[in-house]
Design a protein around this motif. Structure first.
Motif, PDB file in Angstrom:
ATOM      1  N   PRO A   1       0.799  -1.231   0.000  1.00  0.00           N
ATOM      2  CA  PRO A   1       0.000   0.000   0.000  1.00  0.00           C
ATOM      3  C   PRO A   1       0.829   1.278   0.000  1.00  0.00           C
ATOM      4  CG  PRO A   1      -0.893  -1.557   1.574  1.00  0.00           C
ATOM      5  CD  PRO A   1       0.410  -2.126   1.094  1.00  0.00           C
ATOM      6  N   GLN A   2       2.005   1.249   0.659  1.00  0.00           N
ATOM      7  CA  GLN A   2       2.839   2.460   0.702  1.00  0.00           C
ATOM      8  C   GLN A   2       3.387   2.790  -0.684  1.00  0.00           C
ATOM      9  OE1 GLN A   2       3.015   4.574   3.250  1.00  0.00           O
ATOM     10  NE2 GLN A   2       4.097   5.905   1.826  1.00  0.00           N
ATOM     11  N   ALA A   3       3.802   1.781  -1.444  1.00  0.00           N
ATOM     12  CA  ALA A   3       4.290   2.010  -2.809  1.00  0.00           C
ATOM     13  C   ALA A   3       3.144   2.499  -3.700  1.00  0.00           C
ATOM     14  CB  ALA A   3       4.910   0.734  -3.376  1.00  0.00           C
ATOM     15  N   ILE A   4       1.948   1.951  -3.486  1.00  0.00           N
ATOM     16  CA  ILE A   4       0.778   2.408  -4.248  1.00  0.00           C
ATOM     17  C   ILE A   4       0.482   3.859  -3.901  1.00  0.00           C
ATOM     18  CG2 ILE A   4      -1.701   2.090  -4.614  1.00  0.00           C
ATOM     19  CD1 ILE A   4      -1.224  -0.939  -4.111  1.00  0.00           C
ATOM     20  N   GLN A   5       0.590   4.189  -2.612  1.00  0.00           N
ATOM     21  CA  GLN A   5       0.375   5.567  -2.158  1.00  0.00           C
ATOM     22  C   GLN A   5       1.343   6.519  -2.864  1.00  0.00           C
ATOM     23  OE1 GLN A   5      -1.809   6.729   0.462  1.00  0.00           O
ATOM     24  NE2 GLN A   5      -1.204   8.720  -0.325  1.00  0.00           N
TER      25      GLN A   5
ATOM     26  N   THR B   1     -11.016  -5.378  -2.116  1.00  0.00           N
ATOM     27  CA  THR B   1     -12.312  -5.892  -2.576  1.00  0.00           C
ATOM     28  C   THR B   1     -13.429  -5.693  -1.556  1.00  0.00           C
ATOM     29  OG1 THR B   1     -11.705  -8.095  -1.798  1.00  0.00           O
ATOM     30  CG2 THR B   1     -11.298  -7.596  -4.133  1.00  0.00           C
ATOM     31  N   LYS B   2     -13.082  -5.257  -0.357  1.00  0.00           N
ATOM     32  CA  LYS B   2     -14.092  -4.983   0.669  1.00  0.00           C
ATOM     33  C   LYS B   2     -14.475  -3.507   0.714  1.00  0.00           C
ATOM     34  CE  LYS B   2     -12.416  -8.755   3.453  1.00  0.00           C
ATOM     35  NZ  LYS B   2     -11.454  -9.106   4.475  1.00  0.00           N
ATOM     36  N   GLY B   3     -13.759  -2.673  -0.052  1.00  0.00           N
ATOM     37  CA  GLY B   3     -14.051  -1.241  -0.068  1.00  0.00           C
ATOM     38  C   GLY B   3     -13.189  -0.422   0.865  1.00  0.00           C
ATOM     39  N   ASP B   4     -12.198  -1.047   1.516  1.00  0.00           N
ATOM     40  CA  ASP B   4     -11.284  -0.316   2.385  1.00  0.00           C
ATOM     41  C   ASP B   4     -10.267   0.422   1.530  1.00  0.00           C
ATOM     42  OD1 ASP B   4     -12.438  -1.396   4.744  1.00  0.00           O
ATOM     43  OD2 ASP B   4     -11.272  -3.240   4.451  1.00  0.00           O
ATOM     44  N   VAL B   5     -10.108   1.709   1.771  1.00  0.00           N
ATOM     45  CA  VAL B   5      -9.134   2.510   1.022  1.00  0.00           C
ATOM     46  C   VAL B   5      -7.750   2.196   1.570  1.00  0.00           C
ATOM     47  CG1 VAL B   5      -8.406   4.822   0.347  1.00  0.00           C
ATOM     48  CG2 VAL B   5     -10.839   4.326   0.615  1.00  0.00           C
ATOM     49  N   LEU B   6      -6.927   1.557   0.726  1.00  0.00           N
ATOM     50  CA  LEU B   6      -5.565   1.199   1.124  1.00  0.00           C
ATOM     51  C   LEU B   6      -4.582   2.312   0.823  1.00  0.00           C
ATOM     52  CD1 LEU B   6      -5.436  -2.496  -0.158  1.00  0.00           C
ATOM     53  CD2 LEU B   6      -6.071  -1.646   2.114  1.00  0.00           C
ATOM     54  N   ALA B   7      -4.857   3.085  -0.223  1.00  0.00           N
ATOM     55  CA  ALA B   7      -3.986   4.196  -0.612  1.00  0.00           C
ATOM     56  C   ALA B   7      -4.842   5.262  -1.273  1.00  0.00           C
ATOM     57  CB  ALA B   7      -2.902   3.715  -1.577  1.00  0.00           C
ATOM     58  N   GLY B   8      -4.530   6.509  -0.983  1.00  0.00           N
ATOM     59  CA  GLY B   8      -5.243   7.630  -1.583  1.00  0.00           C
ATOM     60  C   GLY B   8      -4.327   8.823  -1.661  1.00  0.00           C
ATOM     61  N   THR B   9      -4.504   9.654  -2.655  1.00  0.00           N
ATOM     62  CA  THR B   9      -3.622  10.806  -2.800  1.00  0.00           C
ATOM     63  C   THR B   9      -3.648  11.642  -1.526  1.00  0.00           C
ATOM     64  OG1 THR B   9      -5.419  11.940  -3.946  1.00  0.00           O
ATOM     65  CG2 THR B   9      -3.712  10.972  -5.314  1.00  0.00           C
TER      66      THR B   9
ATOM     67  N   ILE C   1      -5.633  10.903   1.851  1.00  0.00           N
ATOM     68  CA  ILE C   1      -7.041  11.194   2.089  1.00  0.00           C
ATOM     69  C   ILE C   1      -7.859   9.909   1.966  1.00  0.00           C
ATOM     70  CG2 ILE C   1      -9.061  12.459   1.225  1.00  0.00           C
ATOM     71  CD1 ILE C   1      -7.128  14.686   0.400  1.00  0.00           C
ATOM     72  N   LEU C   2      -8.712   9.668   2.929  1.00  0.00           N
ATOM     73  CA  LEU C   2      -9.626   8.519   3.050  1.00  0.00           C
ATOM     74  C   LEU C   2      -8.918   7.192   3.313  1.00  0.00           C
ATOM     75  CD1 LEU C   2     -12.339   9.220   0.303  1.00  0.00           C
ATOM     76  CD2 LEU C   2     -12.422   9.770   2.729  1.00  0.00           C
ATOM     77  N   VAL C   3      -7.603   7.190   3.473  1.00  0.00           N
ATOM     78  CA  VAL C   3      -6.900   5.933   3.768  1.00  0.00           C
ATOM     79  C   VAL C   3      -7.426   5.390   5.098  1.00  0.00           C
ATOM     80  CG1 VAL C   3      -4.670   4.879   4.304  1.00  0.00           C
ATOM     81  CG2 VAL C   3      -4.857   6.521   2.433  1.00  0.00           C
ATOM     82  N   GLY C   4      -7.751   4.102   5.093  1.00  0.00           N
ATOM     83  CA  GLY C   4      -8.298   3.452   6.281  1.00  0.00           C
ATOM     84  C   GLY C   4      -9.809   3.511   6.372  1.00  0.00           C
TER      85      GLY C   4
END
Length: 181
Positions: free
Chosen positions: A80-84, A105-113, A116-119
């Motif tokens: 997730p950190q690399a995706i971030q 696949t559950k809708g949890d935000v793993l990475a966001g610009t 924002i909205l992570v977690g």
């Protein structure tokens, strides 16, 4: 008693006034119609150009999001950190994206610009519900979750168009959703 010459002169003056008024009215009506038609044609041309530019712009943004789903980093969804970092770089390169996020696949935000909205879980939002099915482009709508999280210099309600794609691994299994506003 009015003389015939005076009577004929008055009739002639009345006829000239009536004819001048009628011709002025007709000329004015035709000029108004011509101007209205010219304005209509001009507005239709402008609307077509704007529509075409907006269509091309949206197609480009959707294609960019689709292209990202082909990256191994997202297909593996293991860092997730690399995706971030990738999403932040993308946003700085393409500032037309207000927010880009990757969800499991559950809708949890793993990475966001900008984190924002992570977690957060956005499984109830159409951008996830429709994106998990394959591809989704939403209508223009007011920002629900992002309204207070993104900068807004105009103080007018933020409005977005959502674009999301399911991210599939090499085996064809869905591993998440990549979404952009």
């Amino acid at each position: 008693m009015i003389k015939i010459r005076t009577f004929l002169a008055l009739i002639f003056v009345a006829f000239v006034i009536l004819l001048s008024t009628t011709l002025s009215y007709i000329t004015n009506q035709r000029a108004t119609q011509a101007i209205e038609q010219e304005i209509g044609v001009s507005l239709a041309g402008t609307a077509y150009q704007m529509s075409d530019k907006l269509d091309n712009f949206m197609w480009s943004r959707a294609s960019e999001v689709k292209l990202l789903t082909e990256l191994d980093l997202l297909k593996q969804a293991s860092d997730p950190q690399a995706i971030q970092t990738l999403l932040n770089q993308l946003q700085s390169s393409f500032p037309s994206f207000s927010w880009i996020g990757f969800m499991n696949t559950k809708g949890d935000v793993l990475a966001g610009t900008d984190g924002i909205l992570v977690g957060k879980n956005i499984a109830e939002r159409p951008v996830f519900q429709e994106g998990i099915k394959g591809f989704f482009t939403g209508d223009v709508h007011e920002a629900v979750l992002l309204a207070n999280l993104l900068p807004n210099p105009s103080d007018e309600p933020l409005q977005f168009v959502d674009v999301s794609y399911a991210v599939k691994n090499d085996a064809g299994d869905t591993v998440g959703v990549l979404a952009a506003h």
